[in-house]
Design a protein around this motif. Structure first.
Motif, PDB file in Angstrom:
ATOM      1  N   ARG A 121      37.551 -36.036  37.548  1.00 53.66           N
ATOM      2  CA  ARG A 121      36.672 -36.999  38.200  1.00 53.66           C
ATOM      3  C   ARG A 121      35.250 -36.664  37.786  1.00 53.66           C
ATOM      4  O   ARG A 121      34.842 -35.506  37.834  1.00 53.66           O
ATOM      5  N   ILE A 122      34.520 -37.691  37.362  1.00 54.11           N
ATOM      6  CA  ILE A 122      33.127 -37.509  36.955  1.00 54.11           C
ATOM      7  C   ILE A 122      32.239 -38.441  37.754  1.00 54.11           C
ATOM      8  O   ILE A 122      32.610 -39.592  37.997  1.00 54.11           O
ATOM      9  N   THR A 123      31.086 -37.929  38.160  1.00 56.59           N
ATOM     10  CA  THR A 123      30.080 -38.735  38.835  1.00 56.59           C
ATOM     11  C   THR A 123      28.790 -38.654  38.038  1.00 56.59           C
ATOM     12  O   THR A 123      28.377 -37.562  37.624  1.00 56.59           O
ATOM     13  N   CYS A 124      28.189 -39.815  37.834  1.00 58.54           N
ATOM     14  CA  CYS A 124      26.904 -39.898  37.152  1.00 58.54           C
ATOM     15  C   CYS A 124      25.865 -40.483  38.101  1.00 58.54           C
ATOM     16  O   CYS A 124      26.160 -41.428  38.856  1.00 58.54           O
ATOM     17  N   ALA A 125      24.671 -39.920  38.070  1.00 56.94           N
ATOM     18  CA  ALA A 125      23.541 -40.525  38.768  1.00 56.94           C
ATOM     19  C   ALA A 125      22.987 -41.610  37.865  1.00 56.94           C
ATOM     20  O   ALA A 125      22.972 -41.466  36.633  1.00 56.94           O
ATOM     21  N   LEU A 126      22.544 -42.700  38.474  1.00 56.74           N
ATOM     22  CA  LEU A 126      21.925 -43.797  37.732  1.00 56.74           C
ATOM     23  C   LEU A 126      20.440 -43.743  38.017  1.00 56.74           C
ATOM     24  O   LEU A 126      20.013 -43.915  39.158  1.00 56.74           O
ATOM     25  N   ILE A 127      19.674 -43.468  36.973  1.00 62.22           N
ATOM     26  CA  ILE A 127      18.221 -43.314  37.142  1.00 62.22           C
ATOM     27  C   ILE A 127      17.498 -44.369  36.320  1.00 62.22           C
ATOM     28  O   ILE A 127      18.023 -44.888  35.343  1.00 62.22           O
ATOM     29  N   ASP A 128      16.263 -44.677  36.769  1.00 66.02           N
ATOM     30  CA  ASP A 128      15.469 -45.674  36.051  1.00 66.02           C
ATOM     31  C   ASP A 128      15.245 -45.211  34.617  1.00 66.02           C
ATOM     32  O   ASP A 128      14.906 -44.046  34.376  1.00 66.02           O
TER      33      ASP A 128
END
Length: 132
Positions: A121-128
């Protein structure tokens, strides 16, 4: 955004990762066992994790792009169920959360007999995008 517009990255090239299908919902990629073994001749667990992170990151990037954001990995975990000695392995990343600030994917890596080798399982932060 066309997934083929994404740069492959040096690690993916070294591992021999090939993207077969890509959308924000589902990403499929393959990788050869040959060249990605640990000293005992088995597929290296780190190679499976690198494949999983690549697929989840691509999905996250495809989700983030229309929002004017980029995806950066913040967490990955994996369970290795069995290994492989030859052939191609296939990773299928399926979105489990696609939000405004993060995206998560479950990635299942299987061998040519469709036997599960690894679940990640992978989680990515979404940044500007302008923050980079």
């Amino acid at each position: 955004m066309d997934p083929h517009d994404l740069p492959p990255g040096g690690l993916n090239e070294k591992l021999g990762v090939q993207i077969v299908e890509a959308s924000a919902e589902r990403i499929v990629g393959t990788m050869p066992v040959e060249g990605n073994e640990q000293p005992y001749g088995l597929l290296h667990g780190g190679a499976s994790i690198a494949l999983a992170e690549s697929l989840g990151s691509i999905g996250s990037a495809l989700h983030a792009h229309p929002l004017g954001k980029i995806a950066v990995g913040v967490d990955i975990n994996a369970t290795h169920h069995r290994s492989a000695r030859s052939g191609l392995v296939t990773g299928v990343a399926t979105a489990i959360h696609r939000g405004r600030t993060s995206a998560s994917y479950e990635v299942v890596v299987t061998n040519e007999d469709d036997k599960r080798l690894c679940t990640a399982r992978i989680t990515c932060a979404l940044i500007d995008a302008d923050r980079v």
